[in-house]
Design a protein around this motif. Sequence first.
Motif, short mmCIF file in Angstrom:
data_model
loop_
_atom_site.label_atom_id
_atom_site.label_comp_id
_atom_site.label_asym_id
_atom_site.label_seq_id
_atom_site.Cartn_x
_atom_site.Cartn_y
_atom_site.Cartn_z
N LEU A 125 -0.30 -4.48 -4.86
CA LEU A 125 0.39 -5.77 -5.00
C LEU A 125 1.36 -5.99 -3.85
O LEU A 125 1.40 -7.07 -3.24
CB LEU A 125 1.15 -5.79 -6.33
N ARG A 168 -0.49 -6.70 -0.68
CA ARG A 168 -1.17 -8.01 -0.67
C ARG A 168 -0.19 -9.16 -0.42
O ARG A 168 -0.52 -10.13 0.25
CB ARG A 168 -1.88 -8.21 -2.01
N TYR A 169 1.01 -9.03 -0.98
CA TYR A 169 2.00 -10.11 -0.87
C TYR A 169 3.21 -9.61 -0.09
O TYR A 169 4.01 -8.84 -0.61
CB TYR A 169 2.44 -10.59 -2.25
N VAL A 221 5.55 -13.62 -4.58
CA VAL A 221 4.46 -13.10 -5.42
C VAL A 221 4.36 -13.96 -6.67
O VAL A 221 5.32 -14.60 -7.08
CB VAL A 221 4.69 -11.62 -5.81
N TYR A 246 5.12 -11.04 -11.68
CA TYR A 246 5.52 -9.92 -10.84
C TYR A 246 6.78 -10.17 -10.02
O TYR A 246 7.28 -9.27 -9.35
CB TYR A 246 4.37 -9.55 -9.90
N ALA A 286 -3.32 -8.00 -10.25
CA ALA A 286 -3.23 -8.03 -8.78
C ALA A 286 -4.35 -7.24 -8.14
O ALA A 286 -4.86 -7.61 -7.08
CB ALA A 286 -1.88 -7.47 -8.35
#
Length: 304
Positions: free
Chosen positions: A30, A33-34, A38, A42, A191
């Motif tokens: 997660l 990815r971000y 987010v 999250y 995620a």
Amino acid sequence: MIRLDVDEESLRSIRLALSPLWETLGSLALLARYRGAVPTPYTGWVRGARRAVPPKLMDTVVQLAHRRDTPFLRHAHAYVPDPARTSLQDELDFLRMRFEGAGDERTAALIEDYWNHALHPYWPALRASLEEEVLFRGRTLAVNGPEAMLAELEGRVLWQRPRLTAPYHLDLTREVRRSRLVLVPSMFSAATRVFTSDAQVTAMSYQARTTGFLHSVTPDRPTEPPTDRLALLIGPGRAKVIRALQAPRTTTALAHSLGLAKSTVSQHLGVLTETGVVWRRRLGGQVFYQLDRSGFALLEQLGD
């Protein structure tokens, strides 16, 4: 997309297990990815993790999550959770022993250090919520059978006999024949999904219904909000019930934990169920209640 064609023997072998290691891998994915904002639920956890984890450590583990090319991380993603290993330390020690000489002690130490900063402070609450999830799904499995349990999984997991499908970053089709099928509830499966499969066992994470509980895992959240907007909107009694239903509970358990009369709790549950904020499910001789998606959204917007 993952497509699993499951035979009868494997269907009867389904087990549920928790894994701090898989939660750690999911949370790292997660963060990788971000890099900025987010999605819900999250936001609170990520804000706290970015403050708690030292910047150098955060950069290192996020880069590891992007690459996944160390021997130890490959083994971690192929690891099958087991109820006998209940802590991250247990799982890391198992991997160290099993893959001695092929692992990466530095990577294991980095994962453990990251866990201590980002997840360990909240793990008792997260574990309790995931244990409630396992109990609830386990009751469905025992009372109504594996197909009923599979049909109710969250996170766009779809069961159409004999195929189980789930979103995944790779396109995979597997036959699950005479092998164990292990399902692992995860707060972070929305995620990223962790998946591993061989001739003996197939294991896959799925999004726990209590994932919305993460919105309350915020280090700087006040325990008693100065203005309870949720209570102002729906009343203090129903606000208490909503906050208590982030994991499945019976009317009796809810009344006991809130210190309210069972008749009062039943009245609140009736209204909340009728409006679609709470869902109701009978399992054997007990009826469980829990927040539906709209309930988690209401809590996210007004629960602070």
